[in-house]
Design an enzyme around this catalytic site. Structure first.
Site, short mmCIF file in Angstrom:
data_model
loop_
_atom_site.label_atom_id
_atom_site.label_comp_id
_atom_site.label_asym_id
_atom_site.label_seq_id
_atom_site.Cartn_x
_atom_site.Cartn_y
_atom_site.Cartn_z
N SER A 15 0.82 -1.21 0.00
CA SER A 15 0.00 0.00 0.00
C SER A 15 0.86 1.26 0.00
N GLU A 35 10.16 -5.28 -5.22
CA GLU A 35 9.12 -6.08 -4.56
C GLU A 35 9.52 -7.56 -4.69
N THR A 42 0.30 -6.70 1.45
CA THR A 42 -0.61 -7.42 2.35
C THR A 42 -2.06 -7.14 2.00
N CYS A 43 -2.40 -5.86 1.83
CA CYS A 43 -3.80 -5.47 1.66
C CYS A 43 -4.43 -6.18 0.46
N CYS A 48 -6.91 -6.79 3.44
CA CYS A 48 -8.20 -6.10 3.28
C CYS A 48 -9.09 -6.67 2.17
N LYS A 51 -10.03 -10.50 2.33
CA LYS A 51 -10.83 -10.60 3.57
C LYS A 51 -12.24 -10.06 3.36
N TYR A 99 -1.86 -2.94 -10.42
CA TYR A 99 -0.77 -2.25 -9.70
C TYR A 99 0.47 -2.13 -10.59
N ALA A 115 15.26 -6.76 -1.64
CA ALA A 115 16.18 -5.63 -1.50
C ALA A 115 16.71 -5.56 -0.08
N TYR A 181 -8.33 -7.41 15.62
CA TYR A 181 -9.06 -7.26 14.36
C TYR A 181 -9.16 -8.60 13.61
N GLU A 185 -12.50 -10.79 12.95
CA GLU A 185 -13.04 -10.83 11.57
C GLU A 185 -13.08 -12.26 11.03
N ARG A 202 -7.01 -14.27 25.42
CA ARG A 202 -6.39 -14.28 26.76
C ARG A 202 -6.97 -13.21 27.69
N ASP A 307 3.26 -0.24 7.92
CA ASP A 307 3.30 -1.20 9.03
C ASP A 307 4.70 -1.40 9.60
N THR A 315 -4.35 0.41 5.87
CA THR A 315 -3.97 0.80 4.52
C THR A 315 -4.10 2.31 4.27
N HIS A 440 -34.62 9.10 6.24
CA HIS A 440 -35.53 8.14 6.86
C HIS A 440 -36.10 7.18 5.83
N GLU A 445 -29.53 7.50 10.44
CA GLU A 445 -30.22 8.70 10.94
C GLU A 445 -30.19 8.77 12.46
P1 FAD Z 1 2.46 -4.10 2.92
O1 FAD Z 1 1.19 -3.83 2.23
O2 FAD Z 1 2.54 -5.28 3.79
O3 FAD Z 1 3.59 -4.19 1.78
C1 FAD Z 1 4.90 -4.53 2.08
C2 FAD Z 1 5.52 -5.15 0.84
O4 FAD Z 1 6.93 -5.17 0.98
C3 FAD Z 1 5.09 -6.60 0.62
O5 FAD Z 1 4.57 -6.75 -0.67
C4 FAD Z 1 6.38 -7.41 0.79
O6 FAD Z 1 6.45 -8.55 -0.05
C5 FAD Z 1 7.42 -6.37 0.41
N1 FAD Z 1 8.74 -6.59 1.00
C6 FAD Z 1 9.04 -6.79 2.31
N2 FAD Z 1 10.37 -6.84 2.49
C7 FAD Z 1 10.93 -6.68 1.26
C8 FAD Z 1 12.27 -6.62 0.79
N3 FAD Z 1 13.30 -6.67 1.64
N4 FAD Z 1 12.48 -6.46 -0.54
C9 FAD Z 1 11.44 -6.37 -1.41
N5 FAD Z 1 10.16 -6.40 -1.02
C10 FAD Z 1 9.91 -6.54 0.30
N6 FAD Z 1 -6.15 -2.45 6.73
C11 FAD Z 1 -7.24 -1.71 6.47
O7 FAD Z 1 -7.13 -0.48 6.39
N7 FAD Z 1 -8.47 -2.29 6.27
C12 FAD Z 1 -8.65 -3.62 6.33
O8 FAD Z 1 -9.76 -4.12 6.14
C13 FAD Z 1 -7.52 -4.44 6.60
N8 FAD Z 1 -7.64 -5.77 6.66
C14 FAD Z 1 -6.55 -6.54 6.89
C15 FAD Z 1 -6.71 -7.92 6.95
C16 FAD Z 1 -5.62 -8.72 7.21
C17 FAD Z 1 -5.81 -10.22 7.27
C18 FAD Z 1 -4.34 -8.14 7.38
C19 FAD Z 1 -3.13 -9.02 7.63
C20 FAD Z 1 -4.16 -6.77 7.33
C21 FAD Z 1 -5.26 -5.96 7.09
N9 FAD Z 1 -5.16 -4.57 7.03
C22 FAD Z 1 -6.26 -3.80 6.80
C23 FAD Z 1 -3.86 -3.90 7.26
C24 FAD Z 1 -3.21 -3.49 5.93
O9 FAD Z 1 -3.15 -4.61 5.07
C25 FAD Z 1 -1.82 -2.95 6.19
O10 FAD Z 1 -1.88 -1.92 7.14
C26 FAD Z 1 -1.18 -2.40 4.91
O11 FAD Z 1 -1.09 -3.40 3.91
C27 FAD Z 1 0.23 -1.87 5.21
O12 FAD Z 1 0.84 -1.43 4.03
P2 FAD Z 1 2.43 -1.36 3.91
O13 FAD Z 1 2.73 -0.65 2.64
O14 FAD Z 1 3.01 -0.84 5.16
O15 FAD Z 1 2.91 -2.87 3.82
P1 NDP Z 2 -3.98 -7.02 16.93
O1 NDP Z 2 -2.80 -6.36 17.51
O2 NDP Z 2 -5.15 -6.22 16.52
O3 NDP Z 2 -4.50 -8.15 17.92
C1 NDP Z 2 -3.65 -9.13 18.43
C2 NDP Z 2 -4.45 -9.97 19.41
O4 NDP Z 2 -3.66 -11.08 19.82
C3 NDP Z 2 -4.83 -9.22 20.67
O5 NDP Z 2 -6.12 -9.63 21.06
C4 NDP Z 2 -3.78 -9.67 21.68
O6 NDP Z 2 -4.26 -9.69 22.99
C5 NDP Z 2 -3.57 -11.10 21.24
N1 NDP Z 2 -2.24 -11.60 21.57
C6 NDP Z 2 -1.05 -10.98 21.36
N2 NDP Z 2 -0.04 -11.78 21.78
C7 NDP Z 2 -0.60 -12.90 22.27
C8 NDP Z 2 -0.08 -14.08 22.86
N3 NDP Z 2 1.23 -14.25 23.02
N4 NDP Z 2 -0.94 -15.04 23.26
C9 NDP Z 2 -2.29 -14.87 23.10
N5 NDP Z 2 -2.84 -13.78 22.55
C10 NDP Z 2 -2.01 -12.79 22.14
O7 NDP Z 2 -3.37 -7.85 15.72
P2 NDP Z 2 -4.04 -8.61 14.50
O8 NDP Z 2 -3.09 -9.69 14.19
O9 NDP Z 2 -5.45 -8.94 14.75
O10 NDP Z 2 -3.99 -7.51 13.34
C11 NDP Z 2 -2.82 -6.74 13.08
C12 NDP Z 2 -3.20 -5.35 12.63
O11 NDP Z 2 -3.66 -5.39 11.29
C13 NDP Z 2 -4.35 -4.74 13.40
O12 NDP Z 2 -3.93 -4.15 14.60
C14 NDP Z 2 -4.89 -3.72 12.43
O13 NDP Z 2 -4.16 -2.53 12.54
C15 NDP Z 2 -4.61 -4.36 11.08
N6 NDP Z 2 -5.88 -4.94 10.58
C16 NDP Z 2 -6.88 -4.06 10.25
C17 NDP Z 2 -8.09 -4.54 9.84
C18 NDP Z 2 -9.17 -3.57 9.51
O14 NDP Z 2 -8.89 -2.40 9.31
N7 NDP Z 2 -10.42 -4.01 9.44
C19 NDP Z 2 -8.35 -5.97 9.71
C20 NDP Z 2 -7.24 -6.80 10.08
C21 NDP Z 2 -6.04 -6.28 10.49
P3 NDP Z 2 -4.16 -8.40 23.97
O15 NDP Z 2 -5.25 -7.49 23.56
O16 NDP Z 2 -4.33 -9.00 25.30
O17 NDP Z 2 -2.79 -7.82 23.73
#
Ligand code: FAD
Ligand code: NDP
Length: 456
Positions: A15, A35, A42-43, A48, A51, A99, A115, A181, A185, A202, A307, A315, A440, A445
């Site tokens: 992203s 890349e 990831t997204c 995203c 999902k 992309y 890289a 999250y 989800e 936990r 991230d 994203t 409405h 609303e």
């Molecule tokens: P990324 O999108 O992770 O991109 C990083 C890229 O770098 C990857 O393609 C990787 O292959 C590449 N890379 C890594 N290291 C190297 C290297 N050394 N050389 C070359 N390439 C490399 N966010 C939302 O806003 N809404 C959502 O609904 C949502 N749902 C999510 C659901 C899930 C299951 C997950 C895991 C995440 C979700 N997120 C959501 C979070 C969102 O996907 C991330 O916040 C976002 O993708 C971060 O973008 P980024 O550019 O930081 O990294």
């Molecule tokens: P989160 O940080 O949101 O949640 C991690 C969960 O795992 C928490 O409930 C945490 O508990 C628990 N946990 C952490 N460590 C342990 C452990 N050692 N044992 C047991 N439980 C543990 O991470 P996610 O992986 O769900 O998602 C990562 C990020 O991706 C999100 O924070 C969000 O920013 C993004 N995302 C966004 C989405 C969206 O916009 N709709 C959808 C999916 C991901 P505790 O609360 O006690 O720390």
């Protein structure tokens, strides 16, 4: 650019990286992007987009049931997991191509490979044709994050969200560990698609950091949806029995049988093998790249967004951060980010949509707050017979009358809250909400018709 191979070298085509590369190139900069996997990050590939597609798929289950009360008789519907996976894969491949196209038409050179920093001035890219070295004027690290799973006996049997989209076969009995999250989800999605789901967390409530009432309400609705949500427990051990059965032992001494265990216990910055030490880039104890408010790292020519900086992992936040970087390097440098009013949705069934302060945060920050709250059964469910309820909540700073928090659990909460986030950024007061005419009959609303604050 004299003496440099490019103005900007972007590591990571997700992203943040794609947005920065594209916008910088459109402003005339010479940009390279490396890349190592599929474009879109990831997204697009495992976040995203797939999902949300699976969430749509899961919602049909409820829609089929709801239809009966509206006069529809349906054959028992049958779900085809293989077809959903194939259709998702086709759409994601199409997006990967989009992309690539966006980057090439902006003039970005894409290098397919890993890289890493040789030193602060030199990037090495390992491609299938061998190693190539580059000396860029600036580097943007946008390498994202990766799932993390705690250590325990049997850890090798668990999956992370990355593997859930192509899972084979469909999990009949799914255990989901985590209360964030992703855990919430995926529990909703796979329950909707027909799996028996047990979610283990936990803590004493899911979704730490969200408004307390919203957390409790979501837990109630998740259980109503049929997810067995167990709080205050953790996995201690997983054993694979004969056949494909997994035996999951918990801290309370009980055991569960499952065919798939998903660990959604957070994500860590993707920094392994990046050579940050060689470049002298400072990291936090957890590995996140440390940046200032303009996304500059401890090395002035190296920046980082998204991230990998472990701030808000969303994203639209990565996109906004990328724009700040481009503006700073190739524009007026005026843009900055306010992380205060970032709206977010959790695509559970029903959704959570939220923007601004929780009631608890607002009480700490502002002292006097007025809370407006409405809980009801949506009109649709008067005929559907479904027990789902909706909660909507406004948090108002009593001194200024500004709406400082807006929260909802209900259908399409993400869609509804986006528009209200604009009003809140514009500083809307409760009086402005009150003077806004509702549409409405809608659920939305309710946000402009709540008049009586919760007593106390
Ligand atoms: P990324 O999108 O992770 O991109 C990083 C890229 O770098 C990857 O393609 C990787 O292959 C590449 N890379 C890594 N290291 C190297 C290297 N050394 N050389 C070359 N390439 C490399 N966010 C939302 O806003 N809404 C959502 O609904 C949502 N749902 C999510 C659901 C899930 C299951 C997950 C895991 C995440 C979700 N997120 C959501 C979070 C969102 O996907 C991330 O916040 C976002 O993708 C971060 O973008 P980024 O550019 O930081 O990294
Ligand atoms: P989160 O940080 O949101 O949640 C991690 C969960 O795992 C928490 O409930 C945490 O508990 C628990 N946990 C952490 N460590 C342990 C452990 N050692 N044992 C047991 N439980 C543990 O991470 P996610 O992986 O769900 O998602 C990562 C990020 O991706 C999100 O924070 C969000 O920013 C993004 N995302 C966004 C989405 C969206 O916009 N709709 C959808 C999916 C991901 P505790 O609360 O006690 O720390």
């Amino acid at each position: 650019m004299s003496g440099f191979d490019c103005d900007l070298f972007v590591i990571g085509g997700g992203s943040g990286g794609v947005r920065a590369a594209r916008m910088a190139a459109e402003r005339g900069a010479k940009v390279l992007l490396a890349e190592a996997a599929a474009l879109g990050g990831t997204c697009v590939n495992v976040g995203c987009i797939p999902k949300k597609l699976y969430s749509y798929a899961a919602h049909f289950a409820q829609d089929f049931q709801d239809a009966a009360g509206f006069g529809w008789d349906l054959e028992p519907p049958r779900f085809d997991w293989q077809r959903l996976k194939a259709n998702r894969a086709r759409e994601i491949t199409r997006l990967n191509g989009v992309y690539g196209q966006l980057l090439s038409s902006a003039g970005v050179e894409v290098l397919r490979g890993w890289a890493s920093f040789r030193d602060a001035q030199t990037i090495q890219v390992q491609t299938t044709e061998g190693k190539r070295l580059f000396r860029p004027a600036h580097v943007l690290v946008a390498t994202g994050g990766t799932p993390t799973v705690p250590d325990f006996p049997g850890r090798e049997h668990v999956l992370t969200s990355d593997s859930m989209f192509d899972l084979e076969p469909f999990p009949r009995r799914l255990v989901v560990a985590g209360g964030g999250y992703i855990a919430c989800e995926f529990a909703s999605i796979f329950r909707g698609l027909g799996a028996e789901v047990t979610q283990l967390h936990r803590g004493d409530q899911v979704l730490r950091g969200f408004d307390e009432e919203i957390r409790a309400f979501l837990a109630q609705e998740t259980r109503r949806q049929g997810v067995e949500l167990r709080l205050g427990v953790e996995v201690t051990r997983i054993i694979r029995n004969k056949g494909e059965d997994l035996q999951v032992r918990l801290t309370d001494g009980s055991e569960l049988a499952a065919d798939t265990v998903l660990f959604a216990t957070g994500r860590v910055p993707n920094v392994a093998g990046l050579g940050l030490e060689a470049a002298g880039v400072k990291q936090s104890a957890a590995g996140a790249i440390e940046v200032d408010d303009r996304f500059r790292t401890s090395v002035p020519t190296i920046l980082a967004v998204g991230d990998v900086t472990a701030r808000l992992q969303l994203t639209p936040v990565a996109l906004a951060e990328a724009m700040v970087v481009v503006d700073q390097l190739f524009g007026s440098g005026e843009r900055s980010i306010d992380y205060e009013l970032v709206p977010t949705a959790v695509f559970t069934h029903p959704n959570i949509g939220t923007v601004g302060l929780t009631e608890e945060q607002a009480r700490k920050r502002h002292g006097g707050v007025r809370i407006f709250r409405s809980e009801f059964k949506a009109l649709k469910h008067t005929l559907s017979g479904h027990g789902e309820r909706t909660l909507m909540k406004l948090v108002v700073d009593a001194a200024s009358d500004r709406v400082v928090g807006l929260h909802m659990v209900g259908p399409d909460a993400g869609e509804i809250v986006q528009g209200f986030a604009v009003a809140m950024r514009a500083g809307a007061t409760k009086a402005v909400f009150d003077s806004t005419i509702g549409i409405h009959p809608t659920v939305a609303e309710e946000f402009v018709t709540m008049r009586q604050p919760v007593p106390g």
